[in-house]
Write a protein that holds these residues in place. Sequence first.
Motif, PDB file in Angstrom:
ATOM      1  N   ALA A  67      22.339  41.709 -12.504  1.00 20.44           N
ATOM      2  CA  ALA A  67      22.958  40.448 -12.927  1.00 20.44           C
ATOM      3  C   ALA A  67      22.704  40.010 -14.085  1.00 20.44           C
ATOM      4  O   ALA A  67      22.890  38.936 -14.838  1.00 20.44           O
ATOM      5  CB  ALA A  67      22.381  39.333 -12.207  1.00 20.44           C
ATOM      6  N   THR A  68      22.485  41.206 -15.251  1.00 20.56           N
ATOM      7  CA  THR A  68      22.231  40.943 -16.505  1.00 20.56           C
ATOM      8  C   THR A  68      23.344  40.392 -17.353  1.00 20.56           C
ATOM      9  O   THR A  68      23.070  39.296 -18.026  1.00 20.56           O
ATOM     10  CB  THR A  68      21.803  42.336 -17.365  1.00 20.56           C
ATOM     11  OG1 THR A  68      20.708  42.961 -16.735  1.00 20.56           O
ATOM     12  CG2 THR A  68      21.840  42.251 -18.707  1.00 20.56           C
ATOM     13  N   GLN A  69      24.530  40.733 -16.910  1.00 19.90           N
ATOM     14  CA  GLN A  69      25.556  40.020 -17.841  1.00 19.90           C
ATOM     15  C   GLN A  69      26.164  38.706 -17.253  1.00 19.90           C
ATOM     16  O   GLN A  69      26.798  37.964 -17.948  1.00 19.90           O
ATOM     17  CB  GLN A  69      26.773  41.079 -17.806  1.00 19.90           C
ATOM     18  CG  GLN A  69      26.666  42.389 -18.050  1.00 19.90           C
ATOM     19  CD  GLN A  69      26.154  42.509 -19.557  1.00 19.90           C
ATOM     20  OE1 GLN A  69      26.519  41.724 -20.578  1.00 19.90           O
ATOM     21  NE2 GLN A  69      25.428  43.528 -19.858  1.00 19.90           N
ATOM     22  N   SER A  70      25.308  38.192 -16.289  1.00 20.14           N
ATOM     23  CA  SER A  70      25.933  36.788 -15.608  1.00 20.14           C
ATOM     24  C   SER A  70      24.754  35.927 -15.474  1.00 20.14           C
ATOM     25  O   SER A  70      25.041  34.666 -15.687  1.00 20.14           O
ATOM     26  CB  SER A  70      26.571  37.128 -14.155  1.00 20.14           C
ATOM     27  OG  SER A  70      25.700  37.761 -13.503  1.00 20.14           O
ATOM     28  N   LEU A  71      23.583  36.238 -15.154  1.00 19.27           N
ATOM     29  CA  LEU A  71      22.606  35.227 -14.659  1.00 19.27           C
ATOM     30  C   LEU A  71      21.985  34.514 -15.958  1.00 19.27           C
ATOM     31  O   LEU A  71      21.909  34.842 -17.077  1.00 19.27           O
ATOM     32  CB  LEU A  71      21.619  36.022 -14.207  1.00 19.27           C
ATOM     33  CG  LEU A  71      20.379  35.207 -13.234  1.00 19.27           C
ATOM     34  CD1 LEU A  71      21.282  34.595 -12.253  1.00 19.27           C
ATOM     35  CD2 LEU A  71      19.239  36.058 -13.042  1.00 19.27           C
TER      36      LEU A  71
ATOM     37  N   MET B  53      18.277  41.790 -10.114  1.00 17.76           N
ATOM     38  CA  MET B  53      17.399  41.879 -11.265  1.00 17.76           C
ATOM     39  C   MET B  53      18.218  41.533 -12.489  1.00 17.76           C
ATOM     40  O   MET B  53      19.634  41.647 -12.344  1.00 17.76           O
ATOM     41  CB  MET B  53      16.707  43.045 -11.490  1.00 17.76           C
ATOM     42  CG  MET B  53      17.783  44.484 -11.858  1.00 17.76           C
ATOM     43  SD  MET B  53      18.687  45.130 -10.569  1.00 17.76           S
ATOM     44  CE  MET B  53      17.450  45.367  -9.304  1.00 17.76           C
ATOM     45  N   ALA B  54      17.589  41.195 -13.655  1.00 21.20           N
ATOM     46  CA  ALA B  54      18.404  40.731 -14.865  1.00 21.20           C
ATOM     47  C   ALA B  54      17.694  40.715 -15.890  1.00 21.20           C
ATOM     48  O   ALA B  54      16.556  40.310 -16.142  1.00 21.20           O
ATOM     49  CB  ALA B  54      19.207  39.437 -14.786  1.00 21.20           C
ATOM     50  N   SER B  55      18.047  41.758 -16.959  1.00 26.84           N
ATOM     51  CA  SER B  55      17.291  41.664 -18.442  1.00 26.84           C
ATOM     52  C   SER B  55      17.685  40.180 -18.875  1.00 26.84           C
ATOM     53  O   SER B  55      18.472  39.710 -18.773  1.00 26.84           O
ATOM     54  CB  SER B  55      17.873  42.613 -19.167  1.00 26.84           C
ATOM     55  OG  SER B  55      17.247  42.544 -20.342  1.00 26.84           O
ATOM     56  N   THR B  56      16.119  39.843 -19.353  1.00 23.52           N
ATOM     57  CA  THR B  56      16.260  38.408 -20.056  1.00 23.52           C
ATOM     58  C   THR B  56      16.963  38.381 -21.294  1.00 23.52           C
ATOM     59  O   THR B  56      17.116  37.167 -21.846  1.00 23.52           O
ATOM     60  CB  THR B  56      14.837  37.704 -19.895  1.00 23.52           C
ATOM     61  OG1 THR B  56      13.921  38.650 -20.672  1.00 23.52           O
ATOM     62  CG2 THR B  56      13.986  37.743 -18.532  1.00 23.52           C
ATOM     63  N   HIS B  57      17.198  39.318 -22.107  1.00 20.24           N
ATOM     64  CA  HIS B  57      17.618  39.260 -23.422  1.00 20.24           C
ATOM     65  C   HIS B  57      19.040  38.829 -23.452  1.00 20.24           C
ATOM     66  O   HIS B  57      19.509  38.525 -24.500  1.00 20.24           O
ATOM     67  CB  HIS B  57      17.366  40.567 -23.981  1.00 20.24           C
ATOM     68  CG  HIS B  57      18.326  41.641 -23.701  1.00 20.24           C
ATOM     69  ND1 HIS B  57      18.365  42.669 -22.571  1.00 20.24           N
ATOM     70  CD2 HIS B  57      19.491  42.021 -24.509  1.00 20.24           C
ATOM     71  CE1 HIS B  57      19.369  43.228 -22.597  1.00 20.24           C
ATOM     72  NE2 HIS B  57      20.147  42.887 -23.632  1.00 20.24           N
TER      73      HIS B  57
ATOM     74  N   TRP C 280      21.715  36.213 -21.154  1.00 22.31           N
ATOM     75  CA  TRP C 280      22.153  34.667 -21.196  1.00 22.31           C
ATOM     76  C   TRP C 280      20.819  34.067 -20.569  1.00 22.31           C
ATOM     77  O   TRP C 280      20.592  32.640 -20.532  1.00 22.31           O
ATOM     78  CB  TRP C 280      23.044  34.461 -20.210  1.00 22.31           C
ATOM     79  CG  TRP C 280      24.334  35.458 -20.591  1.00 22.31           C
ATOM     80  CD1 TRP C 280      24.745  36.306 -19.868  1.00 22.31           C
ATOM     81  CD2 TRP C 280      24.955  34.791 -21.960  1.00 22.31           C
ATOM     82  NE1 TRP C 280      26.210  36.946 -20.959  1.00 22.31           N
ATOM     83  CE2 TRP C 280      26.069  36.022 -21.873  1.00 22.31           C
ATOM     84  CE3 TRP C 280      24.833  34.036 -22.755  1.00 22.31           C
ATOM     85  CZ2 TRP C 280      27.184  35.783 -22.855  1.00 22.31           C
ATOM     86  CZ3 TRP C 280      25.901  33.978 -23.620  1.00 22.31           C
ATOM     87  CH2 TRP C 280      27.038  34.907 -23.939  1.00 22.31           C
ATOM     88  N   LEU C 281      19.618  34.609 -20.319  1.00 24.16           N
ATOM     89  CA  LEU C 281      18.644  33.993 -20.077  1.00 24.16           C
ATOM     90  C   LEU C 281      17.953  33.704 -21.369  1.00 24.16           C
ATOM     91  O   LEU C 281      16.627  33.023 -21.267  1.00 24.16           O
ATOM     92  CB  LEU C 281      17.615  34.754 -19.075  1.00 24.16           C
ATOM     93  CG  LEU C 281      18.307  34.980 -17.601  1.00 24.16           C
ATOM     94  CD1 LEU C 281      17.483  35.833 -16.861  1.00 24.16           C
ATOM     95  CD2 LEU C 281      18.650  33.642 -17.104  1.00 24.16           C
ATOM     96  N   LEU C 282      18.050  34.119 -22.543  1.00 25.70           N
ATOM     97  CA  LEU C 282      17.854  33.886 -23.785  1.00 25.70           C
ATOM     98  C   LEU C 282      16.027  34.192 -24.024  1.00 25.70           C
ATOM     99  O   LEU C 282      15.222  33.600 -24.447  1.00 25.70           O
ATOM    100  CB  LEU C 282      17.772  32.464 -24.093  1.00 25.70           C
ATOM    101  CG  LEU C 282      19.358  31.910 -23.866  1.00 25.70           C
ATOM    102  CD1 LEU C 282      19.254  30.413 -24.386  1.00 25.70           C
ATOM    103  CD2 LEU C 282      20.155  32.854 -24.897  1.00 25.70           C
ATOM    104  N   GLY C 283      15.889  35.300 -22.993  1.00 32.21           N
ATOM    105  CA  GLY C 283      14.311  35.859 -23.230  1.00 32.21           C
ATOM    106  C   GLY C 283      14.320  37.265 -24.066  1.00 32.21           C
ATOM    107  O   GLY C 283      15.231  37.563 -24.651  1.00 32.21           O
TER     108      GLY C 283
ATOM    109  N   GLY D 129      12.900  43.736 -22.966  1.00 36.59           N
ATOM    110  CA  GLY D 129      11.855  44.545 -22.069  1.00 36.59           C
ATOM    111  C   GLY D 129      11.551  43.671 -20.937  1.00 36.59           C
ATOM    112  O   GLY D 129      10.658  44.094 -20.107  1.00 36.59           O
ATOM    113  N   CYS D 130      12.026  42.269 -20.701  1.00 36.00           N
ATOM    114  CA  CYS D 130      11.477  41.570 -19.428  1.00 36.00           C
ATOM    115  C   CYS D 130      12.465  41.613 -18.635  1.00 36.00           C
ATOM    116  O   CYS D 130      13.733  41.287 -18.835  1.00 36.00           O
ATOM    117  CB  CYS D 130      11.095  40.158 -19.916  1.00 36.00           C
ATOM    118  SG  CYS D 130       9.659  40.055 -20.810  1.00 36.00           S
ATOM    119  N   CYS D 131      12.299  41.677 -17.246  1.00 30.03           N
ATOM    120  CA  CYS D 131      13.247  41.935 -16.184  1.00 30.03           C
ATOM    121  C   CYS D 131      12.911  41.352 -14.915  1.00 30.03           C
ATOM    122  O   CYS D 131      12.301  41.944 -14.219  1.00 30.03           O
ATOM    123  CB  CYS D 131      13.763  43.354 -15.928  1.00 30.03           C
ATOM    124  SG  CYS D 131      15.145  43.667 -14.777  1.00 30.03           S
TER     125      CYS D 131
END
Length: 143
Positions: free
Chosen positions: A54-58, A74-78, A80-83, A86-88
């Motif tokens: 869900a990296t591109q949508s969450l 799972m979703a990389s935070t970098h 839309w989660l603005l993290g 390296g965090c997922c």
Amino acid sequence: LPPLPITRLPPPQLSPRVAVVALPHVHWTDGGLVDLSKVSRACADVRAALVVDATQSLGALSFSLSDIRADFVMASTHKWLLGPYGCCPLYCSEEWQRRGQPLEFHEHARAGATSGRDIPFVLPHQAGSGFRGDARAGFGGDA
């Protein structure tokens, strides 16, 4: 004819031999949205695990675990989660929390760890169980 993008394919007809279906919620090349509810129903029909990136949508689009019923998300935070890079974060369904065997428990679950300080260093062959009595798979915080 060129192949149809994954977002325009009809609901999948999965073989009972399929054990895992892994795909994105939103395709990274063209932004196409995958209908995960349809895919989830097809997975349930053959008891295949559904794994969603869900990296591109969450954080940007609505995402309902109760509608999608994914086994893992799972979703990389970098994005839309603005993290940071390296965090997922990883979601595991309750079924997989019961069935799965973790490769490693979090260091805060080790016997003798106190609120993240003084975490005992023990080599695997020295450890025995080495974990607190309330340690559980996939848990990284204080119990």
